[in-house]
Scaffold this motif. Structure first.
Motif, short mmCIF file in Angstrom:
data_model
loop_
_atom_site.label_atom_id
_atom_site.label_comp_id
_atom_site.label_asym_id
_atom_site.label_seq_id
_atom_site.Cartn_x
_atom_site.Cartn_y
_atom_site.Cartn_z
N LEU A 184 0.81 -1.25 0.11
CA LEU A 184 -0.23 -0.22 -0.17
C LEU A 184 0.86 1.17 -0.09
O LEU A 184 0.67 2.06 -0.77
CB LEU A 184 -1.10 -0.07 1.20
N ILE A 185 1.78 1.14 0.80
CA ILE A 185 3.11 2.23 0.67
C ILE A 185 3.42 2.43 -0.53
O ILE A 185 3.65 3.64 -1.16
CB ILE A 185 4.08 2.06 1.91
N SER A 186 3.74 1.32 -1.30
CA SER A 186 4.49 1.32 -2.59
C SER A 186 3.50 2.10 -3.48
O SER A 186 3.74 2.99 -4.38
CB SER A 186 4.49 -0.15 -2.98
N ILE A 187 2.21 1.92 -3.56
CA ILE A 187 1.31 2.51 -4.24
C ILE A 187 0.91 4.11 -3.95
O ILE A 187 1.21 4.78 -4.67
CB ILE A 187 -0.17 1.97 -4.33
N ILE A 188 0.45 4.14 -2.72
CA ILE A 188 0.28 5.73 -2.30
C ILE A 188 1.41 6.40 -2.07
O ILE A 188 1.52 7.71 -2.70
CB ILE A 188 -0.64 5.70 -1.06
N GLY A 189 2.42 6.09 -1.44
CA GLY A 189 3.84 6.77 -1.57
C GLY A 189 4.45 7.16 -2.89
O GLY A 189 4.87 8.21 -3.02
N GLY A 190 4.09 6.13 -3.80
CA GLY A 190 4.76 6.44 -5.00
C GLY A 190 3.94 7.15 -5.82
O GLY A 190 4.63 7.60 -6.92
N ARG A 191 2.76 7.50 -5.51
CA ARG A 191 2.17 8.67 -6.12
C ARG A 191 2.21 10.12 -5.61
O ARG A 191 2.75 11.04 -6.22
CB ARG A 191 0.51 8.67 -5.98
N ILE A 192 2.19 9.98 -4.20
CA ILE A 192 2.29 11.50 -3.47
C ILE A 192 3.78 11.90 -3.50
O ILE A 192 4.20 13.05 -3.60
CB ILE A 192 1.57 11.46 -2.27
N THR A 193 4.74 11.16 -3.22
CA THR A 193 6.13 11.52 -2.73
C THR A 193 6.55 12.20 -4.01
O THR A 193 7.16 13.28 -3.93
CB THR A 193 6.84 10.34 -2.14
N PRO A 194 6.70 11.44 -5.13
CA PRO A 194 7.46 12.12 -6.14
C PRO A 194 7.01 13.29 -6.90
O PRO A 194 7.50 14.26 -7.19
CB PRO A 194 7.49 10.89 -7.38
N ILE A 210 13.71 16.41 -13.27
CA ILE A 210 14.60 15.11 -12.90
C ILE A 210 14.16 14.19 -11.97
O ILE A 210 14.62 13.32 -11.65
CB ILE A 210 15.82 15.77 -12.04
N VAL A 211 12.98 14.70 -11.47
CA VAL A 211 12.12 13.56 -10.75
C VAL A 211 11.29 12.57 -11.43
O VAL A 211 10.62 12.98 -12.10
CB VAL A 211 11.05 14.34 -9.74
N ARG A 212 11.66 11.23 -11.57
CA ARG A 212 11.51 10.31 -12.33
C ARG A 212 10.33 9.22 -11.62
O ARG A 212 10.62 8.78 -10.75
CB ARG A 212 12.63 9.42 -12.89
N ALA A 256 15.57 6.11 -5.80
CA ALA A 256 16.55 6.90 -6.50
C ALA A 256 16.06 7.97 -7.50
O ALA A 256 16.46 8.93 -7.80
CB ALA A 256 17.66 5.88 -7.09
N GLY A 257 15.07 7.42 -8.11
CA GLY A 257 14.55 8.20 -9.30
C GLY A 257 13.79 9.44 -8.57
O GLY A 257 13.48 10.39 -9.37
N TRP A 258 13.26 9.34 -7.38
CA TRP A 258 12.56 10.47 -6.63
C TRP A 258 13.50 11.78 -6.30
O TRP A 258 12.79 12.68 -5.86
CB TRP A 258 11.59 9.83 -5.73
N LYS A 259 14.64 11.48 -6.12
CA LYS A 259 15.88 12.57 -5.92
C LYS A 259 15.30 12.84 -4.50
O LYS A 259 15.30 14.46 -4.19
CB LYS A 259 15.74 13.53 -6.87
N GLY A 260 15.18 12.42 -3.48
CA GLY A 260 14.82 12.65 -2.14
C GLY A 260 15.78 13.86 -1.48
O GLY A 260 15.61 14.29 -0.64
N TRP A 261 17.31 13.33 -1.86
CA TRP A 261 18.03 14.46 -1.18
C TRP A 261 17.85 16.01 -1.73
O TRP A 261 18.54 16.75 -1.02
CB TRP A 261 19.41 13.75 -1.64
N LEU A 262 17.15 16.07 -2.65
CA LEU A 262 16.95 17.66 -3.21
C LEU A 262 15.91 18.30 -2.01
O LEU A 262 16.25 19.35 -2.38
CB LEU A 262 16.57 17.59 -4.92
N VAL A 263 15.15 17.58 -1.37
CA VAL A 263 14.22 18.29 -0.61
C VAL A 263 14.48 18.09 0.85
O VAL A 263 13.79 18.27 2.01
CB VAL A 263 12.77 17.48 -0.81
#
Length: 394
Positions: A184-194, A210-212, A256-263
């Motif tokens: 569920l985290i994979s679905i919802i987190g994968g939508r809202i986080t990037p 650059i956020v993929r 890695a594709g979501w580039k979390g270190w930038l935020v």
């Protein structure tokens, strides 16, 4: 002289306001449950108290965290989000009171229901998730949003794990529930986080491209967890361990594709990235437990305290501000709460791995957990129980 009406910003908090939108009552109830269940479990296993639990102590603790705490978070988020996705009227008022009452009755029956028949205790507890799915499913069907059906599939599998857990009293089903919670985290987190990350970068003149987000990779990660669940149920450890490693690797590539270190300067965003990072950590620890004999409770607490609880705290802190019409600025003390919940997860996992001695590890992780959700309860109760400052529904 005609009385000047009081503005929404000046209106006091009220219980009725909690039932004006699903996220309000369920987020508050979930945080209060989190503050109660952990101390009760510690006191119960230490022999300090002896409640007439309807389940053995450890199983009661697992059920309440997975199907009490987590289910309230799911209901609060999903029944709010699905109204936005489908542009349908929210659940509120008496209907919401009744749904919440079923959730609350489940908690009370498991805590004090030892003398009661199992069909009553288990029946009430098993009623909640299907009702949430029915409400969400009706809205999704009405709006013809097939994309949202995957969430219902995962919730259905989570409910199946609850059925197996209560009927068999087998911890395999609680492990399966943890895997479905991570799905569920994979679905919802994968939508809202990037999406939130890209928007934040764009607002500050950064390059949002650059956020993929790669849909095929997202689906692969999700189905790998469903396959992992199926393999876990068969009891074939080697295959399950290999699938867990593959699933963890897919999650690392996504992150890695979501580039979390930038935020890293925005707490409402880094909390999401850091929380989802616990998913591959949990999956790798699960592989280690199956293939190398690592302690099982290391991966289960990486999933439960790490991925699930940390992400819940991050999401509800944001949703509660946005849906009550307030600026996305954390109340004082919440950054410390974010740090505390991640430290609680880290300490608990290191305790399971015997890096930290048992008693100081359990004690410190409990205190950190209580601080995190205590701070949320302290700072957000009035927000959740007060009208929106702009006077709109929310």
């Amino acid at each position: 002289m005609q009385a000047i009406p009081t503005s929404a910003a000046e209106q006091p908090a009220s219980i009725s306001q909690l039932f004006s939108y699903p996220f309000r009552i369920f987020f508050l109830s979930m945080s209060l449950l989190g503050l109660v269940v952990i101390p009760i479990w510690v006191l119960q296993v230490s022999g300090t108290i002896n409640l007439p639990l309807a389940l053995p102590g450890l199983l009661w603790h697992q059920h309440e965290m997975l199907f009490g705490f987590l289910s309230a978070a799911i209901a609060g988020f999903l029944l709010t989000a699905v109204c936005v996705w489908t542009q349908t009227e929210r659940m509120h008022g008496l209907q919401l009171v009744l749904l919440w009452s079923i959730w609350l009755a489940g908690r009370l029956l498991l805590a004090f229901g030892a003398p009661l028949p199992e069909w009553l205790v288990f029946g009430v507890n098993l009623a909640f998730l299907p009702l949430v799915m029915l409400d969400a499913g009706w809205r999704i069907r009405k709006a013809r949003q097939k994309r949202q059906l995957l969430i219902l599939v995962v919730l259905g599998l989570l409910w199946a794990m609850q059925i197996g857990f209560l009927l068999k009293l087998d911890m395999t089903f609680s492990y399966g529930a943890l895997i479905m919670a991570m799905a569920l985290i994979s679905i919802i987190g994968g939508r809202i986080t990037p999406a939130f990350t890209a928007n934040w970068l764009k607002q500050r003149g950064g390059d949002a491209s650059i956020v993929r987000m790669i849909p095929k990779l997202d689906l692969a990660a999700l189905f790998s967890m469903i396959l992992l669940l199926a393999s876990l149920m068969t009891g074939v450890q080697t295959a399950t361990g290999i699938i867990a490693m593959a699933s963890g690797a897919l999650m690392v590539v996504r992150l890695a594709g979501w580039k979390g270190w930038l935020v890293r300067s925005e707490p409402l965003l880094w909390i999401l990235h850091l929380s989802i990072l616990w998913v591959p950590i949990a999956l790798f620890l699960l592989a280690g437990s199956l293939l190398a004999g690592w302690p099982t409770n290391a991966w289960s607490h990486a999933a439960g305290t790490g991925a699930i609880s940390c992400l819940i705290l991050g999401v509800i802190s944001r949703v509660a501000l946005g849906h009550t019409g307030r600026p996305l600025a954390l109340p004082r003390g919440m950054i410390a709460a974010f740090v505390a919940i991640h430290l609680a997860a880290l300490v608990r996992v290191l305790t399971a791995l015997e890096v930290i001695p048992w008693h100081p590890g359990i004690g410190s992780s409990t205190v950190l957990w209580l601080f995190a959700f205590g701070m949320f309860t302290f700072r957000y109760t009035r927000i959740l129980a007060s009208p929106r400052p702009d006077g709109h529904n929310g």
